[in-house]
Motif scaffolding. Structure first.
Motif, PDB file in Angstrom:
ATOM      1  N   UNK A  62       0.827  -1.204   0.000  1.00  0.00           N
ATOM      2  CA  UNK A  62       0.000   0.000   0.000  1.00  0.00           C
ATOM      3  C   UNK A  62       0.868   1.263   0.000  1.00  0.00           C
ATOM      4  N   UNK A  63       1.962   1.230   0.765  1.00  0.00           N
ATOM      5  CA  UNK A  63       2.878   2.376   0.797  1.00  0.00           C
ATOM      6  C   UNK A  63       3.524   2.563  -0.563  1.00  0.00           C
TER       7      UNK A  63
ATOM      8  N   UNK B 174      -0.295  17.962  -1.819  1.00  0.00           N
ATOM      9  CA  UNK B 174      -0.186  18.446  -0.440  1.00  0.00           C
ATOM     10  C   UNK B 174      -1.252  17.792   0.437  1.00  0.00           C
ATOM     11  N   UNK B 175      -2.475  17.696  -0.086  1.00  0.00           N
ATOM     12  CA  UNK B 175      -3.541  17.045   0.679  1.00  0.00           C
ATOM     13  C   UNK B 175      -3.238  15.559   0.876  1.00  0.00           C
ATOM     14  N   UNK B 176      -2.759  14.923  -0.189  1.00  0.00           N
ATOM     15  CA  UNK B 176      -2.467  13.489  -0.125  1.00  0.00           C
ATOM     16  C   UNK B 176      -1.361  13.216   0.903  1.00  0.00           C
ATOM     17  N   UNK B 177      -0.298  14.016   0.875  1.00  0.00           N
ATOM     18  CA  UNK B 177       0.801  13.820   1.821  1.00  0.00           C
ATOM     19  C   UNK B 177       0.379  14.165   3.246  1.00  0.00           C
ATOM     20  N   UNK B 178      -0.530  15.101   3.396  1.00  0.00           N
ATOM     21  CA  UNK B 178      -1.008  15.457   4.730  1.00  0.00           C
ATOM     22  C   UNK B 178      -1.916  14.408   5.330  1.00  0.00           C
TER      23      UNK B 178
ATOM     24  N   UNK C   4      10.489  11.770   4.912  1.00  0.00           N
ATOM     25  CA  UNK C   4      11.457  12.232   3.909  1.00  0.00           C
ATOM     26  C   UNK C   4      10.858  12.204   2.507  1.00  0.00           C
ATOM     27  N   UNK C   5      10.087  11.164   2.213  1.00  0.00           N
ATOM     28  CA  UNK C   5       9.443  11.083   0.908  1.00  0.00           C
ATOM     29  C   UNK C   5       8.454  12.224   0.713  1.00  0.00           C
TER      30      UNK C   5
ATOM     31  N   UNK D  38       6.884  17.236  -1.931  1.00  0.00           N
ATOM     32  CA  UNK D  38       6.355  18.595  -1.838  1.00  0.00           C
ATOM     33  C   UNK D  38       7.357  19.632  -2.341  1.00  0.00           C
ATOM     34  N   UNK D  39       8.654  19.395  -2.121  1.00  0.00           N
ATOM     35  CA  UNK D  39       9.671  20.305  -2.662  1.00  0.00           C
ATOM     36  C   UNK D  39       9.668  20.275  -4.184  1.00  0.00           C
ATOM     37  N   UNK D  40       9.592  19.071  -4.760  1.00  0.00           N
ATOM     38  CA  UNK D  40       9.570  18.954  -6.223  1.00  0.00           C
ATOM     39  C   UNK D  40       8.285  19.547  -6.788  1.00  0.00           C
ATOM     40  N   UNK D  41       7.175  19.370  -6.096  1.00  0.00           N
ATOM     41  CA  UNK D  41       5.915  19.939  -6.568  1.00  0.00           C
ATOM     42  C   UNK D  41       6.004  21.464  -6.584  1.00  0.00           C
TER      43      UNK D  41
END
Length: 165
Positions: A19-20, A50-54, A62-63, A68-71
């Motif tokens: 899943x990860x 941003x919503x997905x990572x949050x 780290x991922x 988010x930096x690349x986005x």
């Protein structure tokens, strides 16, 4: 029975890892779409990431940070490309004496420039855009057809062709 519980925890752990990896793949695909996206599309994809990572607590920190930096980088580049396109179009329109359209393109370019600056555009880009905006503002709008007060019509009679003597 002891071995059965051990197998269940291994299969559950394997399912969590899958899943990860699937979530990482989805984020990477969306990030790849941002590379050539328009500014509006890049902004939409950036918000989605941003919503997905949050929301996803299983993704490694780290991922998430790298994504988010690349986005942000891709969104900044999309706005920089749009700024460049709009300002060059405005310069072309100013040279052709289409001042109303020049104003529209210039305002769009300034809007994209402001977004690019907010997203971290570098100093060289900022200076180049300021010079380009100055060029656009100084181009066009000064050609006059016919005589003006500064350059009146030449109404003096022409001198006949004579040899100097």
């Amino acid at each position: 029975m002891f071995g059965f519980c051990h197998q269940a925890s291994d299969s559950r752990r394997e399912a969590e890892l899958q899943a990860i990896e699937q979530a990482k793949t989805t984020c990477k695909l969306e990030l790849a779409k941002m590379h050539e996206a328009s500014p509006d599309e890049a902004e939409r994809l950036g918000k989605w990431l941003k919503e997905r990572c949050g929301q996803d607590k299983t993704l490694p920190f780290d991922f998430k940070r790298r994504v988010l930096e690349r986005a942000r980088f891709h969104e900044c580049n999309a706005n920089m490309r749009a700024t460049n396109q709009m300002l060059h179009a405005a310069l072309r329109l100013a040279a052709e004496e289409h001042m109303v359209e020049r104003g529209r393109k210039l305002s769009e370019g300034r809007r994209y420039f402001a977004k690019a600056c907010a997203l971290g555009a570098d100093e060289d880009f900022r200076k180049a855009v300021q010079r380009l905006i100055d060029n656009v503002m100084m181009t066009g709008g000064v050609q006059h057809k016919g005589p003006t007060r500064a350059k009146p019509a030449d109404i003096a009679p022409r001198a006949p062709n004579r040899a100097k003597g």
